[in-house]
Design a protein around this motif. Structure first.
Motif, mmCIF file in Angstrom:
data_model
loop_
_atom_site.group_PDB
_atom_site.id
_atom_site.type_symbol
_atom_site.label_atom_id
_atom_site.label_comp_id
_atom_site.label_asym_id
_atom_site.label_seq_id
_atom_site.Cartn_x
_atom_site.Cartn_y
_atom_site.Cartn_z
ATOM 1 N N LYS A 97 7.044 7.711 -20.407
ATOM 2 C CA LYS A 97 6.350 8.996 -20.452
ATOM 3 C C LYS A 97 7.285 10.185 -20.218
ATOM 4 O O LYS A 97 7.124 11.226 -20.842
ATOM 5 N N VAL A 98 8.248 10.036 -19.308
ATOM 6 C CA VAL A 98 9.059 11.168 -18.873
ATOM 7 C C VAL A 98 10.503 11.078 -19.367
ATOM 8 O O VAL A 98 11.222 12.051 -19.371
ATOM 9 N N ARG A 99 10.909 9.893 -19.767
ATOM 10 C CA ARG A 99 12.280 9.619 -20.221
ATOM 11 C C ARG A 99 13.304 9.743 -19.095
ATOM 12 O O ARG A 99 14.455 10.052 -19.325
ATOM 13 N N LYS A 100 12.834 9.544 -17.856
ATOM 14 C CA LYS A 100 13.703 9.502 -16.696
ATOM 15 C C LYS A 100 13.143 8.468 -15.732
ATOM 16 O O LYS A 100 11.941 8.235 -15.693
ATOM 17 N N TRP A 101 14.038 7.884 -14.960
ATOM 18 C CA TRP A 101 13.576 6.950 -13.926
ATOM 19 C C TRP A 101 12.906 7.747 -12.819
ATOM 20 O O TRP A 101 13.357 8.842 -12.480
ATOM 21 N N PRO A 102 11.821 7.243 -12.243
ATOM 22 C CA PRO A 102 11.041 8.032 -11.287
ATOM 23 C C PRO A 102 11.800 8.426 -10.028
ATOM 24 O O PRO A 102 11.499 9.434 -9.417
ATOM 25 N N LEU A 103 12.781 7.673 -9.633
ATOM 26 C CA LEU A 103 13.516 8.012 -8.415
ATOM 27 C C LEU A 103 14.488 9.145 -8.639
ATOM 28 O O LEU A 103 15.035 9.702 -7.690
ATOM 29 N N LEU A 104 14.717 9.513 -9.895
ATOM 30 C CA LEU A 104 15.677 10.573 -10.209
ATOM 31 C C LEU A 104 14.996 11.875 -10.591
ATOM 32 O O LEU A 104 15.665 12.818 -10.978
ATOM 33 N N THR A 105 13.673 11.921 -10.487
ATOM 34 C CA THR A 105 12.947 13.135 -10.853
ATOM 35 C C THR A 105 12.147 13.623 -9.661
ATOM 36 O O THR A 105 11.869 12.882 -8.731
ATOM 37 N N LYS A 106 11.785 14.887 -9.697
ATOM 38 C CA LYS A 106 10.975 15.469 -8.611
ATOM 39 C C LYS A 106 9.512 15.307 -8.910
ATOM 40 O O LYS A 106 9.062 15.177 -9.964
ATOM 41 N N ASN B 247 0.880 14.040 -14.108
ATOM 42 C CA ASN B 247 -0.341 14.130 -14.922
ATOM 43 C C ASN B 247 -0.513 12.946 -15.867
ATOM 44 O O ASN B 247 -0.971 13.104 -17.004
ATOM 45 N N PHE B 248 -0.157 11.751 -15.403
ATOM 46 C CA PHE B 248 -0.388 10.558 -16.205
ATOM 47 C C PHE B 248 -1.885 10.266 -16.234
ATOM 48 O O PHE B 248 -2.581 10.463 -15.243
ATOM 49 N N SER B 249 -2.365 9.765 -17.344
ATOM 50 C CA SER B 249 -3.751 9.323 -17.435
ATOM 51 C C SER B 249 -3.972 8.178 -16.449
ATOM 52 O O SER B 249 -3.174 7.237 -16.386
ATOM 53 N N HIS B 250 -5.060 8.273 -15.694
ATOM 54 C CA HIS B 250 -5.334 7.207 -14.725
ATOM 55 C C HIS B 250 -5.644 5.889 -15.430
ATOM 56 O O HIS B 250 -5.473 4.824 -14.841
ATOM 57 N N TRP B 251 -6.048 5.956 -16.676
ATOM 58 C CA TRP B 251 -6.278 4.723 -17.447
ATOM 59 C C TRP B 251 -4.969 3.935 -17.595
ATOM 60 O O TRP B 251 -4.984 2.713 -17.696
ATOM 61 N N LEU B 252 -3.853 4.624 -17.622
ATOM 62 C CA LEU B 252 -2.553 3.957 -17.692
ATOM 63 C C LEU B 252 -2.084 3.487 -16.314
ATOM 64 O O LEU B 252 -1.407 2.471 -16.197
ATOM 65 N N VAL B 253 -2.450 4.228 -15.288
ATOM 66 C CA VAL B 253 -1.959 3.956 -13.940
ATOM 67 C C VAL B 253 -2.772 2.866 -13.243
ATOM 68 O O VAL B 253 -2.217 2.076 -12.476
ATOM 69 N N LEU C 127 0.822 -1.211 0.000
ATOM 70 C CA LEU C 127 0.000 0.000 0.000
ATOM 71 C C LEU C 127 0.857 1.263 0.000
ATOM 72 O O LEU C 127 0.520 2.248 -0.666
ATOM 73 N N LEU C 128 1.931 1.238 0.739
ATOM 74 C CA LEU C 128 2.851 2.369 0.723
ATOM 75 C C LEU C 128 3.371 2.584 -0.697
ATOM 76 O O LEU C 128 3.389 3.711 -1.206
ATOM 77 N N LEU C 129 3.753 1.511 -1.340
ATOM 78 C CA LEU C 129 4.228 1.573 -2.718
ATOM 79 C C LEU C 129 3.123 2.061 -3.656
ATOM 80 O O LEU C 129 3.350 2.930 -4.507
ATOM 81 N N GLY C 130 1.924 1.535 -3.509
ATOM 82 C CA GLY C 130 0.810 1.970 -4.347
ATOM 83 C C GLY C 130 0.492 3.445 -4.160
ATOM 84 O O GLY C 130 0.218 4.162 -5.137
ATOM 85 N N SER C 131 0.538 3.911 -2.923
ATOM 86 C CA SER C 131 0.298 5.334 -2.656
ATOM 87 C C SER C 131 1.362 6.201 -3.323
ATOM 88 O O SER C 131 1.063 7.254 -3.898
ATOM 89 N N TRP C 132 2.601 5.757 -3.258
ATOM 90 C CA TRP C 132 3.694 6.490 -3.890
ATOM 91 C C TRP C 132 3.508 6.514 -5.410
ATOM 92 O O TRP C 132 3.664 7.554 -6.049
ATOM 93 N N ILE C 133 3.145 5.369 -5.983
ATOM 94 C CA ILE C 133 2.920 5.290 -7.430
ATOM 95 C C ILE C 133 1.806 6.245 -7.844
ATOM 96 O O ILE C 133 1.940 6.996 -8.815
ATOM 97 N N LEU C 134 0.706 6.233 -7.108
ATOM 98 C CA LEU C 134 -0.413 7.104 -7.457
ATOM 99 C C LEU C 134 -0.018 8.572 -7.320
ATOM 100 O O LEU C 134 -0.295 9.379 -8.218
ATOM 101 N N ALA C 135 0.646 8.927 -6.240
ATOM 102 C CA ALA C 135 1.057 10.320 -6.038
ATOM 103 C C ALA C 135 2.023 10.766 -7.136
ATOM 104 O O ALA C 135 1.887 11.866 -7.683
ATOM 105 N N ARG C 136 2.997 9.918 -7.470
ATOM 106 C CA ARG C 136 3.967 10.267 -8.523
ATOM 107 C C ARG C 136 3.287 10.390 -9.883
ATOM 108 O O ARG C 136 3.588 11.297 -10.661
ATOM 109 N N SER C 137 2.386 9.485 -10.175
ATOM 110 C CA SER C 137 1.722 9.529 -11.481
ATOM 111 C C SER C 137 0.800 10.746 -11.580
ATOM 112 O O SER C 137 0.698 11.357 -12.648
ATOM 113 N N GLN C 138 0.160 11.118 -10.477
ATOM 114 C CA GLN C 138 -0.681 12.319 -10.493
ATOM 115 C C GLN C 138 0.171 13.580 -10.635
ATOM 116 O O GLN C 138 -0.210 14.507 -11.346
ATOM 117 N N ALA C 139 1.324 13.593 -9.990
ATOM 118 C CA ALA C 139 2.226 14.751 -10.103
ATOM 119 C C ALA C 139 2.717 14.931 -11.540
ATOM 120 O O ALA C 139 2.975 16.056 -11.974
#
Length: 144
Positions: free
Chosen positions: A135-144, A104-110, A90-102
């Protein structure tokens, strides 16, 4: 409370949180739960309570599969292990959702990524890393 009742309760709490993240990701109560990490925190309290009240015998030995099997032969320790998975997924899922919303990924993809994370945590994490990179061309841990 017996281990089966606690199992049902913890599983229902986790499943409810996953349903909120997958089906109502922008609802204010879903957002609040994600931002505060409330559900993983509640599950962590369950975990701590079980470990404090049902663990005996010093520090567990995680050095072999046989020792882990012996630890999990106790229903309450098996339940603690299950809640451990529920909480961290759940912690991981919350992080994924927060990062994808930040981003602006389509929720259909997430949503499928969240479902994968719910069912198979590490596979969902890899799916999110892949989606984020595409989508971003960067790994998520290396972006804000």
């Amino acid at each position: 409370m017996d281990s089966n009742t606690l199992f049902d309760l913890a599983s229902a709490i986790a499943a409810s949180a996953w349903a909120l993240m997958i089906f109502t990701p922008k609802w204010k109560y879903t957002q609040r739960a994600i931002q505060t990490m409330a559900v993983p925190a509640v599950l962590s309290i369950f975990y701590l309570g079980i470990v404090i009240t049902h663990f005996s015998g010093g520090l567990p030995d995680f050095s072999s599969l046989e020792e882990i099997r012996a630890l999990f032969s106790n229903d309450y320790m098996l339940l603690a292990g299950w809640i451990h998975y529920l909480s961290f997924d759940l912690l991981l899922g919350s992080w994924i959702l927060a990062r994808s919303q930040a981003q602006n990924f389509s929720h259909w993809l997430v949503a499928p990524v969240l479902l994968l994370t719910f069912m198979m945590g590490p596979v969902g994490l890899l799916a999110f890393f892949t989606l984020h990179y595409l989508k971003v061309r960067k790994w998520p841990l290396l972006t804000k």
